[in-house]
Design an enzyme around this catalytic site. Structure first.
Site, PDB file in Angstrom:
ATOM      1  N   ASP A  26       0.832  -1.156   0.097  1.00 20.03           N
ATOM      2  CA  ASP A  26      -0.096   0.212  -0.041  1.00 20.03           C
ATOM      3  C   ASP A  26       0.842   1.412   0.072  1.00 20.03           C
ATOM      4  O   ASP A  26       1.865   1.373   1.036  1.00 20.03           O
ATOM      5  CB  ASP A  26      -1.076  -0.131   1.299  1.00 20.03           C
ATOM      6  N   HIS A  61      -3.736   4.323   6.615  1.00 25.87           N
ATOM      7  CA  HIS A  61      -2.630   4.012   5.831  1.00 25.87           C
ATOM      8  C   HIS A  61      -1.320   4.263   6.486  1.00 25.87           C
ATOM      9  O   HIS A  61      -0.902   5.309   6.835  1.00 25.87           O
ATOM     10  CB  HIS A  61      -2.726   4.560   4.447  1.00 25.87           C
TER      11      HIS A  61
HETATM   12 ZN    ZN Z   1      -8.862   0.437   2.822  1.00 28.43          ZN
END
Ligand code: ZN
Length: 554
Positions: free
Chosen positions: A193, A367
């Site tokens: 990510d 994140h």
């Molecule tokens: Zn997500």
């Protein structure tokens, strides 16, 4: 010699949204995520944007499974579109599968698929694929990191993640297993990510938001509280309801997805919210406002969500006033800033106090920021690295970070949508892959051709002018018209002047053209279009699309 393995990116590399990755080995395909993306102002009439699935259509009979990493729309949101095209079982955690089956059920596709719940750390054989599911922390409970033990080594796909060492449910990222994989066989390819690859430092733990709420709620005694967050952010929901209940407030869930997700999560034991503390929104005005906590959707400024309706004064049950505090427990997704600010302004105009993440710590990202990405790299120590899930600049920054930590330059593969990574015995390389474009969906789930979208944008730019004329091709004469209709081109007052002048101009040019016996209907239409174009451009300096229709009486 082992056969090659390919990884093809069908969405999510170059934008935040519509994530989809296909891993192919010996002619069999494993799909990871099939998410959607919401349109922006440049896409009028588009409902959602999906991954480009042409690669999958060509291999429809070879798809072994769709693994969904977690329950966010940009990963699971396209699941019913996927199942309309392909027959494949779904795999994921209990909550992710709960969210997926709700969507599948709503689309009437429940009988078309088998839904397989996997536990943290479970290893499953799915067709020829040997897949391991590791717990990973993110802003929706039960997110999974997918490990594929392939003929060309270990492939790791993190899904979305952050490294939260004090998560609300105590379920930690299995960094130990990643370390073990890196030590034993080694991780051949890591895909991770990149959403926050630009952001320095470490993301704050989800539990720190709970601490803010514990401080905030007592300060708001006497006021009605309306808290909005993502309906899938069930740990946030948990923290809000815990504080609200301790403060003697009753919970009023509001918004379709909030009500649905709370039900799914309570059924699965993911959310601890005893029935006696919950009431239906229709009863909200029967309660002392000081004892109310409305929990609603719309934190992204979505036009028809509960919070937008309240802000516009259009909500059936809630009328915002100066005794209300709205806690926006969220942060706009890149691109959503404008609608979020519109909602905030409207709420403040109605007298509400708005508390948002710019003022107080009422939100934290899901994140990983740069320090967390560094930790992942140093534990996984991949042989090759491909940043996923992000706009191009984020992918690039993420690749650079890995190189800074010692990865060889040519082992950091910056791929975009459509690109393919090919793993062979000898090397791992980036190939151009397959053609790729956004798959726009409108109406009843039909594809919207990009050319049609282009026409819509032209209409939005300049409006449209339509001219129609009926001619007698034998007598070579105008029988009716020209008639002019337009939308979005000029004001009524301007049209009063423009239309008669344009009619006269067209009568002259078509009348003239009719004297030339070689000009047919198509030729007349072309002449009408050009004459109109010249007139519109000369008189108004605008360039709306022009439609000319010439009909013949015979
Ligand atoms: Zn997500």
């Amino acid at each position: 010699m082992s056969s090659p393995v390919t990884v093809t990116f069908l969405g999510g590399l170059g934008e935040v949204g519509r994530n989809c990755t296909a891993i192919e080995s010996d002619g069999k395909v494993l799909v990871i995520d099939f998410g959607l993306m919401f349109p922006d102002e440049s896409m009028p009439g588009v409902d959602v944007i999906l991954p480009d699935d042409r690669y999958l259509r060509e291999r429809a009979d070879s798809i072994e499974a769709l693994i969904v990493t977690h329950g966010h729309e940009d990963h699971v949101g396209g699941v019913s579109h996927f199942l309309k095209e392909f027959e494949a079982p779904l795999y994921g955690s209990a909550l992710t599968m709960g969210i997926a089956s709700h969507k599948v059920g709503e689309a009437g596709l429940g009988s078309r698929t088998s839904i397989n719940v996997v536990a943290d750390g479970e290893r499953r054989r799915i067709g020829p694929f040997d897949v391991e599911f590791l717990p990973i922390t993110h802003s929706v409970p039960q997110s999974m990191c997918v490990v594929v033990h392939s003929k060309q080594g270990v492939l790791v796909h993190t899904g979305d993640f952050k490294l939260d060492f004090t998560p609300v449910d105590d379920r930690l990222t299995d960094l130990g297993r990643l370390g073990e994989l890196s030590r034993d066989a080694g991780i051949r390819l890591l895909m991770a990510d990149s959403t926050n690859a630009d952001a320095p430092g470490f993301s704050a733990s989800e539990t720190t938001v709970g601490e803010t709420l514990r401080r905030l709620f007592p300060e708001l005694r006497g006021r009605r509280i309306i808290a909005s967050c993502f309906a899938s952010h069930l740990h946030r929901v948990q923290q809000i309801v815990d504080v609200a209940i301790d403060e003697g407030r009753v919970i009023f869930p509001l918004g379709r997805s909030m009500v649905n997700n709370i039900r799914i999560a309570r059924d699965l034991g993911v959310l601890d919210l005893p029935e006696r503390h919950v009431r239906s929104i229709e009863e909200v005005n029967d309660h002392d406002p000081a004892k109310v906590c409305v929990l609603c959707t719309g934190s992204q400024g979505e036009q028809f969500a509960a919070l937008s309706l309240m802000a516009k004064g259009d909500h059936r049950d809630i009328s915002i006033g100066d005794n209300d505090t709205v806690i926006m427990s969220s942060h706009p997704i890149p691109g959503n800033e404008h609608p979020v600010f519109v909602v905030m302004n409207a709420l403040v105009r109605r007298g509400a106090e708005v508390i948002h993440s710019g003022q107080d710590h009422v939100h934290t990202t899901g994140h990983a920021k740069r320090d967390e990405l560094r930790i992942l790299q140093s534990i996984a120590k991949p042989e090759y690295f491909c940043p996923i899930e992000g706009e191009y600049r984020m992918l690039r920054r993420h690749a650079d970070l890995a190189v800074d930590l010692g990865l060889a330059d040519d082992h950091a593969l910056v791929a975009v949508d459509g690109n393919q990574i090919v793993l062979t015995d000898h090397d791992v390389s980036l190939a151009k892959g397959v053609p790729h474009e956004y798959r726009y969906v409108h109406g009843n789930g039909e594809n919207l051709d990009p050319a049609v979208l282009g026409e819509r944008l032209n209409l939005a730019d300049g409006g449209v002018v339509v001219v129609s004329i009926t001619v007698d091709m034998d007598a070579r004469d105008i029988v009716a018209g020209p008639r002019i209709a337009s939308r979005g081109w000029a004001t009524d007052a301007e049209l009063d002047e423009l239309v008669p002048a344009l009619e006269k101009e067209l009568a002259r040019s078509i009348g003239g053209a009719l004297t030339d016996k070689s000009v047919d209907i198509d030729g007349l239409e072309q002449i009408a279009r050009r004459a109109t174009g010249r007139f519109v451009s000369n008189r108004t300096r605008r360039r709306p699309p022009i439609l000319a229709v010439v009909q013949s009486t015979v």
